[in-house]
Scaffold this active site. Structure first.
Site, PDB file in Angstrom:
ATOM      1  N   TRP A 193     -13.309   8.601  44.971  1.00 57.95           N
ATOM      2  CA  TRP A 193     -14.756   8.420  45.058  1.00 57.95           C
ATOM      3  C   TRP A 193     -15.110   7.519  46.221  1.00 57.95           C
ATOM      4  O   TRP A 193     -14.358   6.599  46.553  1.00 57.95           O
ATOM      5  CB  TRP A 193     -15.289   7.780  43.770  1.00 57.95           C
ATOM      6  CG  TRP A 193     -15.563   8.767  42.691  1.00 57.95           C
ATOM      7  CD1 TRP A 193     -14.650   9.284  41.811  1.00 57.95           C
ATOM      8  CD2 TRP A 193     -16.815   9.360  42.369  1.00 57.95           C
ATOM      9  NE1 TRP A 193     -15.261  10.159  40.960  1.00 57.95           N
ATOM     10  CE2 TRP A 193     -16.603  10.226  41.280  1.00 57.95           C
ATOM     11  CE3 TRP A 193     -18.101   9.242  42.891  1.00 57.95           C
ATOM     12  CZ2 TRP A 193     -17.621  10.969  40.706  1.00 57.95           C
ATOM     13  CZ3 TRP A 193     -19.120   9.981  42.317  1.00 57.95           C
ATOM     14  CH2 TRP A 193     -18.877  10.830  41.239  1.00 57.95           C
TER      15      TRP A 193
ATOM     16  N   THR B  28     -11.363   5.346  40.031  1.00 56.70           N
ATOM     17  CA  THR B  28     -10.778   4.039  39.742  1.00 56.70           C
ATOM     18  C   THR B  28     -10.225   3.973  38.322  1.00 56.70           C
ATOM     19  O   THR B  28      -9.207   3.328  38.076  1.00 56.70           O
ATOM     20  CB  THR B  28     -11.833   2.949  39.980  1.00 56.70           C
ATOM     21  OG1 THR B  28     -12.196   2.997  41.373  1.00 56.70           O
ATOM     22  CG2 THR B  28     -11.313   1.572  39.655  1.00 56.70           C
ATOM     23  N   PHE B  29     -10.865   4.659  37.391  1.00 56.01           N
ATOM     24  CA  PHE B  29     -10.401   4.671  36.000  1.00 56.01           C
ATOM     25  C   PHE B  29      -8.973   5.201  35.884  1.00 56.01           C
ATOM     26  O   PHE B  29      -8.218   4.775  35.003  1.00 56.01           O
ATOM     27  CB  PHE B  29     -11.355   5.519  35.141  1.00 56.01           C
ATOM     28  CG  PHE B  29     -11.064   5.466  33.681  1.00 56.01           C
ATOM     29  CD1 PHE B  29     -11.535   4.420  32.898  1.00 56.01           C
ATOM     30  CD2 PHE B  29     -10.323   6.471  33.070  1.00 56.01           C
ATOM     31  CE1 PHE B  29     -11.261   4.368  31.534  1.00 56.01           C
ATOM     32  CE2 PHE B  29     -10.048   6.432  31.713  1.00 56.01           C
ATOM     33  CZ  PHE B  29     -10.521   5.377  30.934  1.00 56.01           C
TER      34      PHE B  29
ATOM     35  N   VAL C 206     -12.955   1.655  44.177  1.00 54.15           N
ATOM     36  CA  VAL C 206     -14.273   1.045  44.332  1.00 54.15           C
ATOM     37  C   VAL C 206     -15.179   1.550  43.218  1.00 54.15           C
ATOM     38  O   VAL C 206     -15.162   2.735  42.886  1.00 54.15           O
ATOM     39  CB  VAL C 206     -14.886   1.319  45.725  1.00 54.15           C
ATOM     40  CG1 VAL C 206     -15.063   2.797  45.981  1.00 54.15           C
ATOM     41  CG2 VAL C 206     -16.202   0.587  45.900  1.00 54.15           C
ATOM     42  N   VAL C 207     -15.901   0.609  42.626  1.00 56.68           N
ATOM     43  CA  VAL C 207     -16.899   0.940  41.621  1.00 56.68           C
ATOM     44  C   VAL C 207     -18.186   0.249  42.053  1.00 56.68           C
ATOM     45  O   VAL C 207     -18.202  -0.958  42.287  1.00 56.68           O
ATOM     46  CB  VAL C 207     -16.486   0.460  40.209  1.00 56.68           C
ATOM     47  CG1 VAL C 207     -17.477   0.959  39.169  1.00 56.68           C
ATOM     48  CG2 VAL C 207     -15.076   0.915  39.865  1.00 56.68           C
TER      49      VAL C 207
ATOM     50  N   HIS D  28     -21.678   2.021  32.547  1.00 53.87           N
ATOM     51  CA  HIS D  28     -20.479   2.683  33.069  1.00 53.87           C
ATOM     52  C   HIS D  28     -19.704   1.757  34.005  1.00 53.87           C
ATOM     53  O   HIS D  28     -18.473   1.694  33.964  1.00 53.87           O
ATOM     54  CB  HIS D  28     -20.897   3.970  33.789  1.00 53.87           C
ATOM     55  CG  HIS D  28     -19.760   4.738  34.357  1.00 53.87           C
ATOM     56  ND1 HIS D  28     -19.417   4.685  35.695  1.00 53.87           N
ATOM     57  CD2 HIS D  28     -18.882   5.585  33.772  1.00 53.87           C
ATOM     58  CE1 HIS D  28     -18.370   5.470  35.899  1.00 53.87           C
ATOM     59  NE2 HIS D  28     -18.028   6.024  34.766  1.00 53.87           N
TER      60      HIS D  28
ATOM     61  N   PHE E  88      -4.083  -5.735  43.760  1.00 52.75           N
ATOM     62  CA  PHE E  88      -5.373  -5.378  43.182  1.00 52.75           C
ATOM     63  C   PHE E  88      -6.409  -5.236  44.284  1.00 52.75           C
ATOM     64  O   PHE E  88      -6.970  -6.208  44.767  1.00 52.75           O
ATOM     65  CB  PHE E  88      -5.809  -6.438  42.166  1.00 52.75           C
ATOM     66  CG  PHE E  88      -7.045  -6.058  41.398  1.00 52.75           C
ATOM     67  CD1 PHE E  88      -6.972  -5.131  40.372  1.00 52.75           C
ATOM     68  CD2 PHE E  88      -8.264  -6.622  41.702  1.00 52.75           C
ATOM     69  CE1 PHE E  88      -8.104  -4.769  39.649  1.00 52.75           C
ATOM     70  CE2 PHE E  88      -9.410  -6.275  40.988  1.00 52.75           C
ATOM     71  CZ  PHE E  88      -9.325  -5.349  39.964  1.00 52.75           C
TER      72      PHE E  88
END
Length: 157
Positions: A26, A58-59, A81-82, A89, A114
């Site tokens: 994403w 990312t999940f 990236v979120v 969410h 990370f």
């Protein structure tokens, strides 16, 4: 900027380490910048043949990081990236990725770099992606942290 106070990361010869990078898909521009930063760091640390794996989002990072750690990699770098939206969410994905990657590191003893950006907006992500004009290079930083930690662990074993 969140990078204030970061340790100086000096490359060393990590050519003997087996390293994998798992990266979300994403937000292509941000993710391509993070992966490029990781690749620059790997080259600076003399890691010549890293494995690079892309996952949908990312999940999905923790399950693939676990599989890589179980395959004998000395370090795994997780990049994602979120970006905050109008629903919870964001919180669920950020918490799942953070907790999952931490669990992988603790359960396997393999350092996990990370490199998951958790941002309020697109500009914050771009500022951290290691792109031209970015203020930070979190792909490089996550990779350097994983390699430095692998070196520390090797010295303890």
């Amino acid at each position: 900027m969140s990078g204030h106070g970061a340790p100086e990361q000096k490359p060393f010869d990590a050519s003997g380490l087996r390293v994998a990078v798992v990266a979300a898909s994403w937000h292509t521009e941000v993710m391509d910048g993070l992966v490029a930063g990781a690749e620059r760091a790997l080259a600076a640390y003399s890691v010549s043949e890293p494995t690079i794996v892309r996952v949908p989002g990312t999940f999905e990072l923790p399950v693939v990081a676990l599989a890589l750690a179980q395959q004998g990699y000395d370090a795994v770098v997780a990049l994602g990236v979120v970006i905050r939206g109008g629903t919870p969410h964001f919180d669920y994905v950020c918490n799942a990725a953070t907790d999952g990657l931490n669990r992988v590191a603790l359960d396997t003893g393999v350092p996990i770099g990370f490199g998951v950006l958790t941002c309020d907006d697109d500009q914050q992500a771009l500022d951290r992606a290691g792109l031209e004009g970015s203020k930070e290079d979190k792909g490089w930083e996550a990779t350097s942290a994983a390699l430095d930690t692998a070196r520390v662990l090797a010295g303890l074993r």
